[in-house]
Design a protein around this motif. Sequence first.
Motif, short mmCIF file in Angstrom:
data_model
loop_
_atom_site.label_atom_id
_atom_site.label_comp_id
_atom_site.label_asym_id
_atom_site.label_seq_id
_atom_site.Cartn_x
_atom_site.Cartn_y
_atom_site.Cartn_z
N THR A 1 -58.01 -37.83 -45.72
CA THR A 1 -56.78 -37.85 -44.92
C THR A 1 -55.58 -37.74 -45.85
O THR A 1 -55.62 -38.18 -47.00
N ALA A 2 -54.51 -37.15 -45.35
CA ALA A 2 -53.30 -37.00 -46.17
C ALA A 2 -52.14 -36.63 -45.25
O ALA A 2 -52.33 -36.13 -44.13
N ASN A 3 -50.93 -36.89 -45.74
CA ASN A 3 -49.74 -36.37 -45.10
C ASN A 3 -49.53 -34.94 -45.58
O ASN A 3 -49.75 -34.63 -46.75
N ALA A 4 -49.12 -34.06 -44.68
CA ALA A 4 -48.98 -32.65 -45.05
C ALA A 4 -47.72 -32.07 -44.42
O ALA A 4 -47.27 -32.52 -43.36
N TYR A 5 -47.18 -31.06 -45.11
CA TYR A 5 -46.03 -30.32 -44.58
C TYR A 5 -46.36 -28.83 -44.64
O TYR A 5 -46.68 -28.30 -45.71
N LEU A 6 -46.31 -28.18 -43.52
CA LEU A 6 -46.50 -26.73 -43.45
C LEU A 6 -45.12 -26.08 -43.43
O LEU A 6 -44.33 -26.31 -42.51
N SER B 1 -55.85 -41.79 -47.36
CA SER B 1 -54.54 -41.78 -48.02
C SER B 1 -53.74 -43.03 -47.66
O SER B 1 -53.74 -43.48 -46.50
N GLY B 2 -53.06 -43.58 -48.66
CA GLY B 2 -52.14 -44.68 -48.40
C GLY B 2 -50.84 -44.16 -47.79
O GLY B 2 -50.41 -43.05 -48.07
N GLY B 3 -50.22 -44.98 -46.96
CA GLY B 3 -48.97 -44.58 -46.33
C GLY B 3 -49.12 -43.42 -45.36
O GLY B 3 -48.18 -42.63 -45.17
N LEU B 4 -50.29 -43.30 -44.75
CA LEU B 4 -50.54 -42.18 -43.84
C LEU B 4 -49.71 -42.31 -42.57
O LEU B 4 -49.63 -43.39 -41.97
N TRP B 5 -49.10 -41.19 -42.17
CA TRP B 5 -48.36 -41.18 -40.91
C TRP B 5 -49.31 -41.34 -39.73
O TRP B 5 -50.51 -41.09 -39.84
N ARG B 6 -48.77 -41.71 -38.59
CA ARG B 6 -49.57 -41.72 -37.37
C ARG B 6 -49.57 -40.32 -36.75
O ARG B 6 -48.56 -39.61 -36.78
N ALA B 7 -50.69 -39.97 -36.19
CA ALA B 7 -50.81 -38.67 -35.52
C ALA B 7 -50.64 -38.85 -34.02
O ALA B 7 -50.82 -39.95 -33.48
N HIS B 8 -50.28 -37.75 -33.35
CA HIS B 8 -50.17 -37.75 -31.89
C HIS B 8 -51.32 -36.91 -31.35
O HIS B 8 -51.29 -35.69 -31.39
#
Length: 490
Positions: free
Chosen positions: A252-257, A214-221
């Motif tokens: 990969t993707a940005n997601a909101y639960l 995914s483009g613009g993917l956030w960084r994970a911790h």
Amino acid sequence: MLALVLGNRIADPLRRLAAQAAALGRGEPVEPVQTSIREVAESGAALAEASRTIRRREEDLRRLNDALETRVGERTRDLAETNARLIAAATGRERAEAQLRQSQKMEAVGRLTGGVAHDFNNLLTVVLGNLALARRRLGELEEHSPATERIGRGIDNAVEGANRAAILTQRLLAFSRQQPLAPEAVDANRLVAGMSDLLRRTLGEDIEIETVLSGGLWRAHADPNQLESSLLNLAVNARDAMPAGGKLTIETANAYLDEAYAAGREDVDAGQYVLICVSDTGTGMSPEVVTRAFEPFFTTKPTGKGTGLGLSQVYGFARQSGGHAAIYSEPGQGSTVKLYLPRLRDAELPAAAGTQAQPAAPGTGLHTGRGAVVLVVEDEEMVRDFAVTALEEAGCRTIAAGDGPSALALLSAHPEVTLLFTDVVLAGPMNGRELAAAALARRPRLLVLFTTGYTRNAIIHHGRLDEGVNFLGKPYTASALLERISRLLA
């Protein structure tokens, strides 16, 4: 009834008028006609009024009936909505109770596996360490006979078996959320892309691999090493589900639960996550298998073909990282495992951990510690003897203690000690962290290296190493111990 009465009233004057008309026709004397006509007119007016009254009452009755039907309909809808809410509440309660039972079961198994892993780590430290020492000494022999070669092969096989046991122990700790993690900012796109060659070599030519980044993917911790291990586990599981070949897709993707999703799952917090999906085109799983897939030792593979710890390790890593893992599958339609890792914002960037030592300078190697004085504190005698032997063979001087108070006394008696190597879980009144604090209060420049086979203790909180802590996990080998100490001394 009213109309019937009024009809009778007007019928009587009409009958009298008809009788009077007949009498007049016969020439008989009759009463005056005006009275009967007046009575007929009055009765007709009364009849008209009664008809209007009847129509009004019929209209009132119709409106009352319509209102009653409306109220019955509204009440029926209210009852239906209440019934639906009760059914939904009961379903939600049943789901919550099932999840609570599953969570309690997983927690109980986690406590059991954590305790077993702790004991095994101590034993494996002794086994692996002494096998490595024996192999080294065997290699130093000038005579190379068939007997020594057989002994060497036996040692190598024993080391291989012990290493496999160590991997199983690590997975048990991962499931029980007790493995030490060193989370940092992770670019999931770069990590997945970097694993492409490893996955192709591991999965073979029959498996087509596709990555959708995914483009613009956030960084994970997350801990990048444990994340790579989890993705490799998922890929191997997917390969086993496609014995005739197939396609593996990693996305990969940005997601909101959202709150609604989190409300139905006790172990999920609403918020923003980095999502990594691993999908296959394999045999899929039934709903019954999906509900148990994350349990340790549960496997659908034939005996001897799997440990049942791959998915449980992924589940434990996700939960310990503050994330979530979920499986979606249908028989014959393949499976998708979704790994949600917490998003890392710029303001939340962690400080560099003390365990991330830089590589030793060229030429330093494992002999940097030669001549250094190391205080070894370990309550398990066999582990202590191994650590002392390994350090002395590398040229270090060692002093050994079995508990905290004895170690402090030795530290006072030996000002030449440069490094404290201590287990965290110690018998007696002090644990390793308390010992280190007391030692540093006396010797602020003293180097400290911790070790443990059990992570629910004083240097690891919520599965993460405290900042500035130097740590070597059990089981460890002589070379790992010497490398870590040489880096600290360098």
